[in-house]
Every structure is written in C-alpha cells, then in structure tokens.
Design an enzyme around this catalytic site. Structure first.
Site, short mmCIF file in Angstrom:
data_model
loop_
_atom_site.label_atom_id
_atom_site.label_comp_id
_atom_site.label_asym_id
_atom_site.label_seq_id
_atom_site.Cartn_x
_atom_site.Cartn_y
_atom_site.Cartn_z
N GLY A 71 -54.89 14.07 -88.76
CA GLY A 71 -54.43 15.46 -88.79
C GLY A 71 -53.39 15.79 -87.74
N THR A 129 -51.21 16.70 -84.30
CA THR A 129 -51.20 17.85 -83.39
C THR A 129 -51.77 19.07 -84.10
OG1 THR A 129 -49.18 16.98 -82.39
CG2 THR A 129 -49.70 19.30 -81.96
N LYS A 163 -55.35 28.99 -84.21
CA LYS A 163 -55.61 30.11 -85.12
C LYS A 163 -57.09 30.48 -85.13
CE LYS A 163 -52.00 29.94 -84.96
NZ LYS A 163 -50.93 29.07 -84.45
N GLY A 171 -46.79 30.02 -76.16
CA GLY A 171 -47.12 30.79 -74.96
C GLY A 171 -47.66 32.17 -75.30
N LEU A 172 -47.02 32.82 -76.26
CA LEU A 172 -47.46 34.19 -76.61
C LEU A 172 -48.80 34.17 -77.34
CD1 LEU A 172 -44.14 35.92 -77.73
CD2 LEU A 172 -45.22 35.90 -75.48
N ASP A 217 -41.84 16.67 -86.90
CA ASP A 217 -41.37 17.06 -85.56
C ASP A 217 -40.45 16.02 -84.92
OD1 ASP A 217 -42.85 19.36 -85.74
OD2 ASP A 217 -44.09 18.98 -83.96
N HIS A 268 -51.28 49.06 -105.27
CA HIS A 268 -51.47 50.15 -104.31
C HIS A 268 -52.96 50.35 -104.07
CE1 HIS A 268 -50.86 53.91 -102.21
NE2 HIS A 268 -51.83 54.44 -102.96
C1 FAD Z 1 -50.79 24.93 -79.79
C2 FAD Z 1 -49.94 24.69 -81.00
C3 FAD Z 1 -49.97 25.58 -82.04
C4 FAD Z 1 -49.20 25.37 -83.18
N1 FAD Z 1 -49.29 26.27 -84.18
C5 FAD Z 1 -48.55 26.09 -85.29
C6 FAD Z 1 -48.66 26.98 -86.39
O1 FAD Z 1 -49.40 27.94 -86.34
N2 FAD Z 1 -47.91 26.75 -87.48
C7 FAD Z 1 -47.05 25.68 -87.56
O2 FAD Z 1 -46.38 25.53 -88.58
N3 FAD Z 1 -46.94 24.80 -86.55
C8 FAD Z 1 -47.66 24.98 -85.42
N4 FAD Z 1 -47.59 24.07 -84.41
C9 FAD Z 1 -46.65 22.93 -84.57
C10 FAD Z 1 -47.27 21.84 -85.46
O3 FAD Z 1 -48.48 21.41 -84.88
C11 FAD Z 1 -46.31 20.68 -85.63
O4 FAD Z 1 -45.07 21.17 -86.13
C12 FAD Z 1 -46.86 19.66 -86.61
O5 FAD Z 1 -48.09 19.16 -86.18
C13 FAD Z 1 -45.87 18.50 -86.79
O6 FAD Z 1 -46.41 17.58 -87.68
P1 FAD Z 1 -46.01 16.05 -87.63
O7 FAD Z 1 -46.75 15.40 -88.75
O8 FAD Z 1 -44.56 15.89 -87.57
O9 FAD Z 1 -46.56 15.50 -86.23
P2 FAD Z 1 -47.96 15.61 -85.47
O10 FAD Z 1 -48.82 16.65 -86.05
O11 FAD Z 1 -47.63 15.68 -84.03
O12 FAD Z 1 -48.67 14.20 -85.79
C14 FAD Z 1 -48.17 13.01 -85.31
C15 FAD Z 1 -49.29 11.99 -85.33
O13 FAD Z 1 -48.75 10.71 -85.07
C16 FAD Z 1 -49.64 9.99 -84.24
N5 FAD Z 1 -48.87 8.95 -83.58
C17 FAD Z 1 -47.82 9.10 -82.74
N6 FAD Z 1 -47.31 7.89 -82.40
C18 FAD Z 1 -48.06 6.96 -83.06
C19 FAD Z 1 -48.01 5.56 -83.12
N7 FAD Z 1 -47.07 4.83 -82.50
N8 FAD Z 1 -48.93 4.93 -83.87
C20 FAD Z 1 -49.89 5.63 -84.55
N9 FAD Z 1 -49.97 6.98 -84.53
C21 FAD Z 1 -49.05 7.63 -83.79
C22 FAD Z 1 -50.17 11.06 -83.29
O14 FAD Z 1 -51.38 10.65 -82.68
C23 FAD Z 1 -50.36 12.23 -84.26
O15 FAD Z 1 -51.63 12.17 -84.84
C24 FAD Z 1 -48.36 24.23 -83.26
C25 FAD Z 1 -48.33 23.31 -82.22
C26 FAD Z 1 -49.11 23.53 -81.10
C27 FAD Z 1 -49.07 22.51 -80.00
#
Ligand code: FAD
Length: 467
Positions: free
Chosen positions: A39, A41, A51, A186-187, A314, A446
């Site tokens: 899952g 971040t 949330k 932050g907010l 990301d 409504h």
């Molecule tokens: C506090 C917080 C609140 C947030 N709230 C929201 C929100 O409300 N709505 C929203 O749209 N976004 C939100 N975000 C942003 C959102 O979490 C990210 O945009 C999203 O998780 C990005 O998804 P991703 O799949 O690109 O990467 P990630 O979710 O970061 O997943 C990457 C995964 O890759 C794994 N990984 C990394 N390197 C390796 C490797 N070499 N080998 C094996 N595994 C690896 C990591 O362990 C991780 O599990 C929030 C972020 C934070 C920190």
C-alpha cells in the site's frame, strides 16, 4: 529463474494498481515491496491514516462546538487518544490487507524485499536478512514513490521533531506544536492536533499558504483556519531547532533575512514537501536518467531512458497524489499490454482535507491570467445554500471558471463542506469538456451541497437563482 511479463517495484497506489490492471489484462505479474505491508506511503503513513485522524478529530471538535447549537447535550467530550490512534491503525490494517487480498485474487506474486534493477529485464531482490534472488521480466515498472524532504538544521528523531509519519502517532497531545510548512500535509496534521488541544503555529517560507492552489481559495482557507486557532507565520523561515533542553527552541527569521526570534515547542513537525525515492534502485548503473529534482524522466508513454523500463507515481513528474499515481498505474499496465493507456493531466483534482475542505480541479485564476485566457468567474457562497445552513457549514464558496468565448469550464475551486466529494462532479463535467451552462442546467437534488456548484456555474454563465 522465474520470468514474469511484468515486475513492479513498489506497492503504493501507483504500483499495486498497475499490477492489478496488468493481471486483469492477462499478464503474469510480481510486485517487489521492501516494507512489511503493501500500500506504500498512501495506505500506511499517508492518505489513509491522516484521513482517519482528520475524521475522528473533526467529530471531536464538532461534539465540542456544534452539538450544543444542534440541541445535543453530551457534556464536555473527553479524548481517548489511544482509542483514536487504534481506530486509525485498524483502518490502515484493513486497507493494507485489502491489497494483499487483491494480489491473491488476481494471482499476483508479492515478493518481500528491496528491488534493484541489475539490467534491462533483470530485478535483484534483497530480502530482510540480506539474501538475494534474481527475477526476470519482460517489462519493469519503477513505482518507488517518495519520502519526506529534510530541512537543513533540523534533525528529525520521530519523537519530538517529527515527519508526517511521527505526527500520525504522537502518544500525547502536544501543548505547543510548530509546523514547518503550510502545504497540504502541514495544514492537515496541524488541524488534527489543534482540534485535539494543541496550540499550533505554522511557519511558512512563502507569503501564502498552499502554493499552487487558487489564490482566493487559499486566502479564505487561511482566514478560516486562523479563526479556528492556527497561528500563521508567513514569509518566515526556520533557521534551526535547538533540542538540547526539555523544550524545543525553534529559531524563526524573516524569509527575506533579519533578526531571528525563538518560538518554544513541545513537538516540531517538518512538512516542507516530499522528494522522489530512488535509493538503491541502481538507476545510474542501468543508465536510467533522472532530472535535477531526482525524478525519473519518462516520456508521454511512461518509458524511461532504458527500453522495457517504465516509471510512474511520485517518482516521476506531476503532482504527488495517490489518484494521479493510480491513474498512471492503469495507463502503464494498458500500454505494456498493447493498449492505448492515457492520463488526462488537465483533470486531476487536488483536495485539502481540513475543515472546511478545499478542492480544486483544472486551472486557477492565476494560471488563466498568466496564459492570457479570457474567462468568467462565477461564485456561490455556502451561506446561501440551505443544506449547508442546516449543517452549520456556512463557511466557503464554489468558484467556477469558464472560457469567456466558449463557456467551457476551465477550472472549479471549492472551499466548503465535503468539497473533496463535491469536486468529482466538476471532474466528470470537465472530462467531457462541458460548459458552465451545461452544469447550470443539470438537475441537482434539493437540498444538497451540490446545488452550490450548479449556482456557481449559473453565475459564470449568466446569473445564479439564489443570490
Ligand atoms: C501524510 C500524508 C498524507 C497524504 N495524503 C494524501 C491524500 O489525502 N490524497 C492523495 O492523493 N495523496 C496524499 N498523499 C500523497 C500520497 O501518499 C502519494 O502521492 C502516493 O502514495 C504516491 O504513490 P506511489 O505509488 O507513487 O508511491 P508510494 O505510495 O510512496 O509507494 C512506494 C512504495 O515503494 C516501496 N519501495 C521503494 N523503493 C523500493 C525498492 N527499491 N524495492 C521495493 N520496494 C520499494 C516503498 O516501500 C513504498 O511501499 C499523502 C502523503 C502523506 C505523506
């Protein structure tokens, strides 16, 4: 050695959605994940736990402030923080194990370990005790996400000086919380702890909150959050945090330079942004190009500079949002399966889950002005919406921006109750290139909050009815 059609590195919303879509299209898929749960971040330390806390802390706040006006007497609500945190953890667990279930259902092999690319089509997995194994893949997807950005002079220990991860699990409500960074994270987290009883000061380098969001929305948001008790120190920078004593001493100085002053805090949250995470992936060795912000460079088909290796979420350009990563995951899987995967970057909503929520899709007024596009702005306040009045949710407005010549909706910006839910309607309309008149003529139930969108559209096209 096993050969898969696709190996995805990272199981965040980008990676796991890509894997599921690819499996649905008949590909054999493995996902390599270094953490103990799937899952990424979002599900573990991002969207979902934040949330959960935003919802429960908002209920706590409502019980304190709104219940008496509703005629509900419950006495003074008492906070059971361990129970609130346990609820958050249970929600996280349900979501992460949900991904494990979906992997099983779609016959996706989940491989625990850190993945590195040892060459085109080759992934080396290092397990938790240092053992290695190699897997082969016809295609590789980098979905390794992001990490919080450190601030020079401020050492995060996740106890007193925390990142967003630490701020999701503080064992006691801090008396004084200093948040560095007035962005979304932050907010949101500042709001959580303010509602639970902390005095919160937000220090922001820029002279506004929520950079990139529509200026009028951000201004209104700042006013409302300030009324709720958040103190803003804009155009200010944190030069360092002295953690030598019992009390943290945060040195704050004007961004333009000048005399520093000290703000005392029990907890400091560093929330100045996030940066791509590519550590140990072997990008340089494989010749995968990154840009000056360490993002993996991809073309419009998500191809990196090395054939057969794709990247998304990301770790590549674009907004760092879970739903953007998910949509890219679907598109990449479809492209690898020989279909025409595509993401419309013009219609990606952004939501700030404060109270009230702020939500945007499309272009801001500032962007339209800078691009020299003539537009009409239609606004409607929630104070004139019957349902919002009933809910005691009168703060905020909907703003619809429509092309002056064609009436096509170019942007919708909402600050108000459930703005994050309401923005979906604007996304659908914009995806189908709808006009303000279309939106204004669509029958809305409504009394609902969504009538405010209809009215704002009517205001952009001609005139609202209820104003
Ligand atoms: C506090 C917080 C609140 C947030 N709230 C929201 C929100 O409300 N709505 C929203 O749209 N976004 C939100 N975000 C942003 C959102 O979490 C990210 O945009 C999203 O998780 C990005 O998804 P991703 O799949 O690109 O990467 P990630 O979710 O970061 O997943 C990457 C995964 O890759 C794994 N990984 C990394 N390197 C390796 C490797 N070499 N080998 C094996 N595994 C690896 C990591 O362990 C991780 O599990 C929030 C972020 C934070 C920190």
């Amino acid at each position: 050695m096993t050969t898969y059609d696709l190996v995805v590195i990272g199981s965040g919303p980008g990676g796991y959605v890509c894997a599921i879509r690819a499996a649905q299209l008949g590909l054999s898929v493995a996902v390599v994940e270094k953490d103990a749960t799937y899952g990424g971040t979002c599900l573990n330390v991002g969207c979902i736990p934040s949330k959960a806390l935003l919802h429960t802390s908002e209920m706590f706040d409502k019980a304190t402030h709104d219940f008496p006006a509703f005629g509900i007497e419950v006495g003074t609500p008492r906070l059971d923080l361990p129970a609130m945190l346990a609820h958050k953890d249970a929600v996280v667990e349900a979501n992460t194990s949900g991904v494990a279930y979906l992997f099983k259902k779609n016959k996706i092999d989940g491989i625990r370990g850190t993945g590195s690319i040892s060459g085109p089509g080759k992934v080396r997995v290092t397990d938790t005790v240092g053992g290695t194994s190699d897997i082969e893949a016809k295609a590789i997807v980098i979905a390794t996400g992001s990490e919080w950005t450190p601030l020079p002079g401020v050492t995060v220990d996740e106890k007193r000086i925390v990142s967003s991860t630490g701020a999701l699990s503080l064992p006691v409500v801090p008396k004084r919380l200093v948040v560095i960074g007035a962005g979304v994270i932050g907010l949101e987290l500042g709001s959580v702890w303010r509602r639970l009883g902390a005095t919160v000061t937000v220090v922001e380098y820029l002279d506004r909150i929520l950079p990139g969001m529509d200026g009028e929305l951000a201004k209104q948001g700042q006013r409302i959050l300030a009324k709720q008790g958040l103190t803003f120190r804009l155009a200010s920078k944190v030069a360092g945090v002295d953690a030598s004593g019992d009390v943290l001493k945060v040195a704050v100085e004007p961004a333009a330079g000048g005399t520093a002053e000290t703000i005392e805090a029990d907890i400091v949250l560093v929330a100045i942004g996030r940066r791509p995470f590519t550590e140990g992936l072997g990008l340089a060795e494989t010749g995968i190009a990154v840009d000056d912000r360490r993002r993996v460079i991809v073309d419009e088909h998500f191809r990196t500079s090395v054939a057969g290796i794709y990247a998304l979420g990301d770790v590549v350009r674009g907004p760092m949002l879970a739903h953007k990563a998910e949509d890219e995951g679907v598109a990449v899987a479809e492209i690898i399966a020989g279909q025409a995967g595509h993401v419309n970057y013009g219609v990606i909503p952004a939501v700030v889950y404060t109270h009230p929520e702020m939500a945007s899709v499309g272009r801001t007024e500032e962007e339209l002005k800078a691009a020299g596009i003539e537009y009409r702005a239609g606004k409607f306040p929630f104070s004139a919406n019957g349902r919002a009045r009933a809910m005691l949710e009168k703060d905020g407005f909907v703003k619809v921006l429509a092309d002056a010549a064609t009436d096509r909706v170019l942007g919708v910006h909402i600050i108000g109750p459930l703005a994050g839910e309401l923005i979906g309607e604007a996304c659908v309309l914009m995806e189908f290139a709808g006009a303000a008149e279309d939106l204004g003529r669509i029958c809305h139930a409504h009394p609902t909050l969504s009538e405010a969108i209809k009215e704002a559209a009517l205001a952009a096209w001609f005139k609202p009815i209820h104003l």
